[in-house]
Enzyme design. Sequence first.
Site, short mmCIF file in Angstrom:
data_model
loop_
_atom_site.label_atom_id
_atom_site.label_comp_id
_atom_site.label_asym_id
_atom_site.label_seq_id
_atom_site.Cartn_x
_atom_site.Cartn_y
_atom_site.Cartn_z
N THR A 68 0.58 -1.23 -0.10
CA THR A 68 0.00 0.00 0.02
C THR A 68 0.92 1.11 -0.10
OG1 THR A 68 -1.76 -1.15 1.16
CG2 THR A 68 -1.91 1.17 1.27
N GLU A 272 6.25 -6.87 -3.71
CA GLU A 272 5.24 -7.25 -4.50
C GLU A 272 5.63 -7.61 -5.74
OE1 GLU A 272 1.89 -7.07 -4.08
OE2 GLU A 272 2.10 -6.67 -1.78
#
Length: 305
Positions: A68, A272
Site C-alpha cells: 500500500t 510485490e
Amino acid sequence: MKKLLFVFNPHSGKGLIHTHLMSIIDTFVKSGYEVTVHPTQSKNDAFEKISARCGDFDAVVCSGGDGTLNETIKALMVSNRRMPLGYIPSGTMNDFASCLGIPKDMPEAAARIVEGNLVTVDVGSFNEEYFTYIAAFGAFTDVSYETPQQMKNMFGSLAYIMEGIKRLNTAKSYHVSVTCDGNTIEDDFIFGMASNSTSVGGFKGLGGQEVKLDDGVFEVLLIRMPSNIAELQMTINSLLRRELDSEYFISFKASEVSFHSDDDLPWTLDGEYGGNCRNVTVRNNYRAVDIFAPAPGTIISKAEP
C-alpha cells in the site's frame, strides 16, 4: 481548513485497522484536518485514487502494508506532487516503517503524523516503475506475495519463514551481469537487491550496519550461487551472522546500477511482484518524498545486532 486524504487497506494484516479507524480519524480532525476516507477495493486502487485526487488535498495518509505504501509513493511520483505523506503501518512486516521508527501501534502512528515532523527520503526507479525501499531478485523474494493472506493473518512474520523454508532446496541461480560506474560484475547469483532500508522481510542488516535514507545511494547486495550443499549452508550461516564481507557476497553502494540477464529474471518491488525483466536499471531519486516520522531531521538507521 486543511484537507487530508486517508486511504487504507481494510484487509492488511489482520484487519485491525477497523478497531482503530474512528480513533485515527478523530486524531486527524482534532488537529484541524477535513478528512476524506477511502478504503481500497482492489490491488492498485490506492495508486489510482491518489493519482486522481492528490491535487485536491494538502496531505495524504495511507495505511496498509509495504504494498500500500508502494502504491501511494508511486502515485505521488507519477503525479509529480510534492506533498506531506503519512503512513500508518498495518501489514505483516512493515519493513520501511520500522526503518523510519514509525510506531506499530496505529493510533500512536496517527498521533505522530499530526505532530508534523517531516523527513525526506530517497525513492527508487525501476525502469519506468517506482519502489520505496527494495528491488530484489532470486531466492525467497517471492515469499511476501505468494504467502496466502490467511497464513499472514494467522502466523504473522512466522508465515514468511515457513514459506521460505520450502524454497531452501529449490534455490535457483541466475547468470547476471551487474554494471555500476563503468564496472561490470558477471556471475551466477541466487539473490540480488538494491535497497534503502535496514529491514528486508523482517531480516535486519542486509544493507549493512548503517543506512541513510536520504544520501542518494542504494545498498546493493549480491549473493553468489554456492557450488554444493555445504557452501549453501555456509552462505546461510554468514547471512544470519551478517558477515557480508565473506566470499559469498558482493556489496557496494550506488546511485544507479544496471542488471542484465539472458533469461527472464523475476523481480520483487517492496514485497510485490515486479515482473520478469532481462534488462533493468535501478536509479536513486534523491530526497524525492517528504514523510511524517517521529523525529525531525535526517534519518539514519542502524541495523540491530
